[in-house]
Design a protein around this motif. Structure first.
Motif, short mmCIF file in Angstrom:
data_model
loop_
_atom_site.label_atom_id
_atom_site.label_comp_id
_atom_site.label_asym_id
_atom_site.label_seq_id
_atom_site.Cartn_x
_atom_site.Cartn_y
_atom_site.Cartn_z
N TYR A 86 0.83 -1.20 0.00
CA TYR A 86 0.00 0.00 0.00
C TYR A 86 0.87 1.26 0.00
CZ TYR A 86 -4.69 -1.98 0.64
OH TYR A 86 -5.89 -2.61 0.45
N GLU A 89 2.38 1.71 -3.53
CA GLU A 89 1.36 2.16 -4.47
C GLU A 89 0.96 3.61 -4.19
OE1 GLU A 89 -2.90 0.75 -6.36
OE2 GLU A 89 -2.17 -0.25 -4.56
N TYR A 93 1.14 6.91 -6.69
CA TYR A 93 0.02 7.81 -6.98
C TYR A 93 0.38 9.25 -6.66
CZ TYR A 93 -3.69 4.52 -8.16
OH TYR A 93 -4.47 3.60 -8.79
N LEU A 106 -4.43 5.50 0.13
CA LEU A 106 -3.61 4.29 0.19
C LEU A 106 -2.71 4.30 1.43
CD1 LEU A 106 -2.85 4.02 -3.59
CD2 LEU A 106 -4.05 2.30 -2.23
#
Length: 122
Positions: A86, A89, A93, A106
């Motif tokens: 997480y 990711e 982003y 996230l």
């Protein structure tokens, strides 16, 4: 919940949030089948709830010593890798301005998957 939160949650669900929530839901149901897996199943269902619609929701941390002990066991058994994914990711982003709101969600989920016992999703 504001219009922007509804829009972001809709985008979130359509771009894969439903799939991750479904995975946590299936894990939770499978854990509930066994008696010893119920505590883990509760945490998986909590994560499914947040993963389905993370915008305009918050996670409040509490609990006491039993929650800390359970979280340490959770961490050792594999909670760290889920949180790490997480985090990675979320960092990806946050590279773009448009992705920052999604990256922040996230990061919220990374913290919950790292330390779920004693946490409450509101």
């Amino acid at each position: 919940m504001g219009c922007l939160s509804v829009l972001f949650n809709l985008i979130w669900i359509l771009t894969g949030g439903w799939l991750t929530a479904l995975g946590f839901l299936v894990l939770g149901v499978l854990c509930y089948i066994t008696i010893i897996g119920v505590p883990i199943g509760r945490q998986a269902l909590k994560m499914a709830s947040l993963t389905l619609a993370p915008f305009s929701r918050e996670v409040v941390y509490g609990g006491g010593t039993p929650s800390v002990v359970a979280n340490v066991v959770w961490l050792i058994l594999g909670g760290w890798w889920s949180a790490l994914l997480y985090l990675l990711e979320g960092a990806l982003y946050c590279v773009t301005i448009v992705g920052i709101p999604f990256g922040l969600q996230l990061f919220k989920m990374a913290k919950l998957t790292l330390w779920p016992f004693g946490a409450e999703v509101r």
